[in-house]
Design an enzyme around this catalytic site. Structure first.
Site, PDB file in Angstrom:
ATOM      1  N   CYS A   1       0.867  -1.174   0.000  1.00  0.00           N
ATOM      2  CA  CYS A   1       0.000   0.000   0.000  1.00  0.00           C
ATOM      3  C   CYS A   1       0.908   1.229   0.000  1.00  0.00           C
ATOM      4  CB  CYS A   1      -0.964  -0.025   1.193  1.00  0.00           C
ATOM      5  SG  CYS A   1      -0.148   0.035   2.798  1.00  0.00           S
ATOM      6  N   LEU A   2       0.474   2.321   0.625  1.00  0.00           N
ATOM      7  CA  LEU A   2       1.303   3.527   0.633  1.00  0.00           C
ATOM      8  C   LEU A   2       2.482   3.380   1.592  1.00  0.00           C
ATOM      9  CD1 LEU A   2       1.672   6.435  -0.413  1.00  0.00           C
ATOM     10  CD2 LEU A   2       0.349   7.187   1.581  1.00  0.00           C
TER      11      LEU A   2
END
Length: 81
Positions: free
Chosen positions: A46-47
């Site tokens: 993800c981020l």
């Protein structure tokens, strides 16, 4: 198998080449994950690592044999090279 669990908007902005977008907060997350091969290694990101950590745990609980969470997410990936 490389899965980006961020939103489609985040994915469209920037993602790792060859990644498949399966939004962990989307209503079709489980359906998308279950369409993958549980016998092949699964890499999730993800981020920064929070959502992918949840996605990796879900995968382990649901029969994926080999699961990896990209520590630090795409931010770490971009800063590594």
């Amino acid at each position: 198998q490389l899965v980006d669990v961020r939103t489609p908007e985040e994915f469209a902005d920037k993602h790792i080449e060859e990644a498949k977008n399966i939004n962990i907060n989307g209503s079709d997350f489980e359906q998308g994950m279950n369409a993958l091969d549980k016998d092949k290694p699964l890499y999730v990101y993800c981020l920064s690592g929070g959502r992918s950590g949840r996605g990796a745990e879900w995968a382990k609980k649901n029969g994926f044999k080999e699961v990896y969470n990209l520590e630090g997410g795409i931010l770490a990936w971009m800063n590594s090279g």
